[in-house]
Design an enzyme around this catalytic site. Structure first.
Site, PDB file in Angstrom:
ATOM      1  N   SER A  17     -18.881  20.711   2.970  1.00  0.00           N
ATOM      2  CA  SER A  17     -19.014  20.892   1.402  1.00  0.00           C
ATOM      3  C   SER A  17     -17.982  21.741   0.650  1.00  0.00           C
ATOM      4  O   SER A  17     -18.230  22.293  -0.186  1.00  0.00           O
ATOM      5  CB  SER A  17     -20.353  21.076   1.116  1.00  0.00           C
ATOM      6  OG  SER A  17     -21.314  20.241   1.793  1.00  0.00           O
ATOM      7  N   LYS A  54     -13.149  10.627   8.382  1.00  0.00           N
ATOM      8  CA  LYS A  54     -14.357  10.101   8.947  1.00  0.00           C
ATOM      9  C   LYS A  54     -14.247   8.395   9.098  1.00  0.00           C
ATOM     10  O   LYS A  54     -13.232   8.076   9.257  1.00  0.00           O
ATOM     11  CB  LYS A  54     -15.493  10.655   8.452  1.00  0.00           C
ATOM     12  CG  LYS A  54     -15.730  12.043   8.503  1.00  0.00           C
ATOM     13  CD  LYS A  54     -17.084  12.595   8.311  1.00  0.00           C
ATOM     14  CE  LYS A  54     -16.853  14.299   8.037  1.00  0.00           C
ATOM     15  NZ  LYS A  54     -17.985  15.037   7.660  1.00  0.00           N
ATOM     16  N   GLU A  93     -20.347  15.972  14.495  1.00  0.00           N
ATOM     17  CA  GLU A  93     -20.816  14.738  14.376  1.00  0.00           C
ATOM     18  C   GLU A  93     -20.531  13.928  15.859  1.00  0.00           C
ATOM     19  O   GLU A  93     -21.413  13.077  16.248  1.00  0.00           O
ATOM     20  CB  GLU A  93     -20.003  13.696  13.419  1.00  0.00           C
ATOM     21  CG  GLU A  93     -20.787  14.250  12.239  1.00  0.00           C
ATOM     22  CD  GLU A  93     -19.745  14.074  10.850  1.00  0.00           C
ATOM     23  OE1 GLU A  93     -18.862  13.360  11.133  1.00  0.00           O
ATOM     24  OE2 GLU A  93     -20.211  14.793   9.822  1.00  0.00           O
ATOM     25  N   GLY A 111     -21.417  17.634   4.823  1.00  0.00           N
ATOM     26  CA  GLY A 111     -22.162  16.486   4.017  1.00  0.00           C
ATOM     27  C   GLY A 111     -23.196  16.918   3.048  1.00  0.00           C
ATOM     28  O   GLY A 111     -23.949  15.981   2.570  1.00  0.00           O
TER      29      GLY A 111
HETATM   30  P1  PGA Z   1     -17.760  17.812   4.249  1.00  0.00           P
HETATM   31  O1  PGA Z   1     -17.212  17.459   5.736  1.00  0.00           O
HETATM   32  O2  PGA Z   1     -16.549  18.491   3.391  1.00  0.00           O
HETATM   33  O3  PGA Z   1     -17.909  16.412   3.759  1.00  0.00           O
HETATM   34  O4  PGA Z   1     -18.633  18.626   4.452  1.00  0.00           O
HETATM   35  C1  PGA Z   1     -16.477  18.498   6.601  1.00  0.00           C
HETATM   36  C2  PGA Z   1     -16.239  18.103   7.895  1.00  0.00           C
HETATM   37  O5  PGA Z   1     -17.191  17.373   8.511  1.00  0.00           O
HETATM   38  O6  PGA Z   1     -15.230  18.052   8.289  1.00  0.00           O
END
Ligand code: PGA
Length: 709
Positions: free
Chosen positions: A671, A468, A555, A631
């Site tokens: 997560s 990200k 996102e 997240g």
């Molecule tokens: P995360 O994000 O593992 O922090 O939940 C996963 C992703 O957005 O690909």
């Protein structure tokens, strides 16, 4: 490794062959022994069970021989007789079916050990002449019995030594049916035969037997020989003489002893005689020669005879006298017992005296009825089953005087087959068919499972990191290097990809070996090139050395308003430029709560990637990421994830066919951590993960990669 001796499990090939042969031979021996013991036990148990009184008499002979008791007719010895036959028969059947193999084989061995000790004593001390092992069906000498029991004991010990090598005829779940049925059957047989008469009559007085013939000495046969020695004394000197050199009268007789010197032939019937009471006239010959019918009411012990059916007896007596036939009571009891019987039953018939053992041999019922004609046994009945002189059956018997003993025997054999052998046979057949079909079912299931595992194995297992907007260039390169080194040192069990911000791509590509750690971008433009300030095209991404690109992340969909159409363009451009696409789909919390997750992911696929050709679609990796789990620390449970992954695979199958669906890797994201990855990755439709937060530290990321180990 020696030539011709491939080592397997520390054994050479030759040793393996030898041990297999040994095992086969062991198997064959154990099962042969088991059959020998089983069949012998079944036969000897059955012939005892059909003649409980005969077995009881034998037990009483033994008891008398050791001086334990003189319990003629006691309930204890009768109970023992029934129990002994039931135990023997049941052990035989259980061994035959290999039921409770360990315990049954041990009990059998102990049983045989006890029997062998008893027969050793029989052989040495000869307390009884015939062991009674097979009732009256087969008579064997004490020496033969000992031999037989030694063989059986050895066989029983072999079976008990390797009980689990007995091949089962019935599965464990149905064993209880065989056990209960067998015990019920054999005890039922004993009770039936006690109430009626032995089902099969192996004695010389069976229906159809000719008593006169049974008493004859076959020509050329000699009876047993005896020799008498005389001890005589003369002038204080004692000497032994035989009849041949018997001395003169100057010798004084002191003592004599008679011993049997040869066995000789003893006719099957040797002590049948009838002496009428009270005048003492022997009517044996007349009785056996009588051309008309003679009814004999046989009661070995009149004082113990059952008098409850005297009405039936009287009816037959009246029938006999009314038709000019003889009717005689035969007993070994005293005059007193005879007059008591007369008092109780009002019997008017005469009584003759016959040896008690002979009477017990004639009929196993006290009293029982015998029908004779010219010395031939025409009929035999228990007092519980006396014939009705008015019945057609009885009239036919009197008219034809036919010996239907053989016919009856065949009918009885059929009865036993119908009542015992066929039900167990059918049960075994059904059981085996069931076992066989479940083996087939299991094999199929296993095959399915195997195919599934193989499919899953064939699909690429992937752990992809999505950095990200984190880490500056130096930090990013450092992390990439660290990961690269670690994965070079210890090869992962899956493909590992890191997707980094655009500005990292070129430097990271220089720092890593993409055979170990592949590189991807987090996005690319929906335009090929031109005046799009701030955008990075798929071609530019590719030119950095990256091989993958994430498209459709939630996102980007929500913060940058990327619509399905935009994403569709991005996918096409990425593929055109030789990038493999990690295409993200997933529902929001509201959609999940409205149970719309399936609809949502389907629409996302249809909107952006289901337009592709099969060839292009094969370059797509799907990442299912429920937005509510990204997240947030909330993970979909492995079952929830598996359910929707399977659904996604099914709609791919609908669109592109099963083969493409089976080959498409579907990753889970949201997560995902080292702690939950193993459970998620164990699911058949989850082929790895797209990792956000946990991809930013080498140790965390490696923890997830290790979930594939
Ligand atoms: P995360 O994000 O593992 O922090 O939940 C996963 C992703 O957005 O690909």
């Amino acid at each position: 490794m020696n030539e011709g001796k491939n080592e397997t499990n520390g054994r050479t090939a030759e040793e393996t062959v030898v041990s297999r042969t040994t095992l086969f031979v062991q198997h064959a021996i154990v099962n042969l022994c088991r059959l020998v013991v089983a069949v012998t036990f079944i036969v000897s148990g059955f012939v005892k069970a059909i003649d409980p009184l005969g077995t009881q008499y034998k037990i009483e002979d033994y008891a008398a021989a050791v001086g334990i008791m003189q319990p003629a007719g006691s309930l204890a010895t009768l109970g023992l007789s029934v129990a002994l036959s039931a135990v023997e028969f049941s052990l035989g059947v259980l061994l035959l079916f290999a039921i409770h193999r360990r315990v049954v084989s041990r009990i059998t061995a102990v049983f045989m050990a006890i029997m062998t000790i008893i027969t050793l004593w029989l052989w040495i001390a000869e307390p009884v002449k015939d062991c009674g092992c097979f009732g009256d069906a087969i008579h064997i000498s004490n020496a033969q019995t000992l031999m037989k029991n030694i063989v059986l004991l050895a066989s029983a010990v072999i079976v008990a030594w390797r009980p689990l090598q007995m091949v089962r005829f019935i599965s464990r779940s149905n064993q209880w049916i065989v056990i209960n049925y067998t015990v019920l059957f054999i005890v039922g047989v004993s009770i039936y035969c006690l109430y009626m008469l032995p089902l099969f009559d192996f004695r010389p007085y069976h229906i159809g037997a000719d008593i006169k013939k049974g008493m004859e000495m076959p020509p050329g046969e000699k009876g047993p020989e005896f020799e008498t020695t005389f001890i005589m004394e003369k002038d204080g000197e004692r000497r032994e003489f035989s009849l041949d050199n018997y001395p003169d009268s100057t010798w004084t007789f002191i003592d004599s002893k008679t011993v049997q010197v040869s066995e000789g032939y003893v006719p099957p019937i040797h002590d049948f005689s009838v002496v009428m009471q009270p005048d003492g006239v022997d009517v044996t010959e007349d009785l056996l020669a009588n051309k008309d019918y003679t009814f004999l009411l046989v009661s070995p012990q009149l004082e113990k005879a059952d008098d409850s059916n005297f009405g039936d007896i009287d009816r037959i007596y009246e029938y006999a006298t009314g038709n000019g036939m003889n009717f005689i009571g035969l007993t070994a009891s005293s005059d007193e017992a005879i007059s008591r019987w007369r008092d109780i039953t009002g019997a008017e018939y005469d009584f003759g005296i016959t040896d008690g053992t002979t009477l017990k041999t004639m009929i196993r019922s006290n009293p029982g009825l015998f029908l004779l004609k010219e010395g031939r046994v025409i009929g035999k009945w228990s007092h519980n089953d006396l014939p009705d002189p008015a019945s057609q059956e009885f009239k036919a018997l009197i008219k034809n005087g036919i010996d239907n003993g053989n016919f009856d025997t065949a009918k009885k054999v059929v009865k036993v087959v119908i009542w015992f052998v066929i039900p167990l046979f059918l049960l075994t057949l059904a059981d085996r068919l069931w076992a066989w079909s479940s083996i087939v079912r299991n094999t199929r299931k296993k095959n399915k499972l195997y195919k599934l595992l193989k499919k899953k194995k064939m699909r690429k297992k992937i752990v992809a990191g999505n950095w990200k907007m984190n880490l500056n260039l130096q930090e990013g390169v450092a992390l990439a290097k660290e990961l690269n080194e670690a994965l070079t040192a210890e090869k992962p069990n899956c493909d590992v990809i890191i997707c980094t911000p655009f500005i990292h791509l070129a430097s990271v590509a220089q720092a890593i070996d993409q055979n170990v750690l592949a590189l991807g971008a987090e996005n690319c433009a929906d335009k090929e090139k031109g005046a799009y300030t701030g955008e990075v095209s798929a071609e530019m991404v590719k030119s950095t050395g990256a091989q993958y690109v994430i498209i459709g992340h939630s996102e980007r969909r929500s913060y940058y308003a990327e619509t399905p159409e935009i994403l569709k363009e991005k996918v096409l451009l990425a593929l055109k430029n030789g990038l493999k696409v990690i295409f993200c789909i997933g529902e929001s919390l509201e959609e999940r709560e409205a149970n719309k997750q399936n609809e949502v992911v389907k629409a996302e696929l249809e909107g952006s990637v289901f337009n592709l050709s099969e060839e292009d679609f094969r370059k797509i990796i799907i990442a299912y990421e429920p937005i509510w789990a990204i997240g947030t620390g909330k993970t979909a449970t492995s079952d929830q994830a598996e359910e929707i992954h399977a659904y996604i695979r099914s709609i791919i199958a609908e669109k592109y066919g099963k083969a493409v669906a089976e080959d498409t890797s579907i990753l889970y994201g949201g997560s995902c951590k080292a702690s939950n990855a193993p459970e998620l990755f164990a699911k058949p439709d989850i082929d790895g993960g797209l990792i956000g937060g946990a991809a930013l530290k080498a140790a965390d990321f490696r923890g997830i990669i290790d979930a594939w180990k």
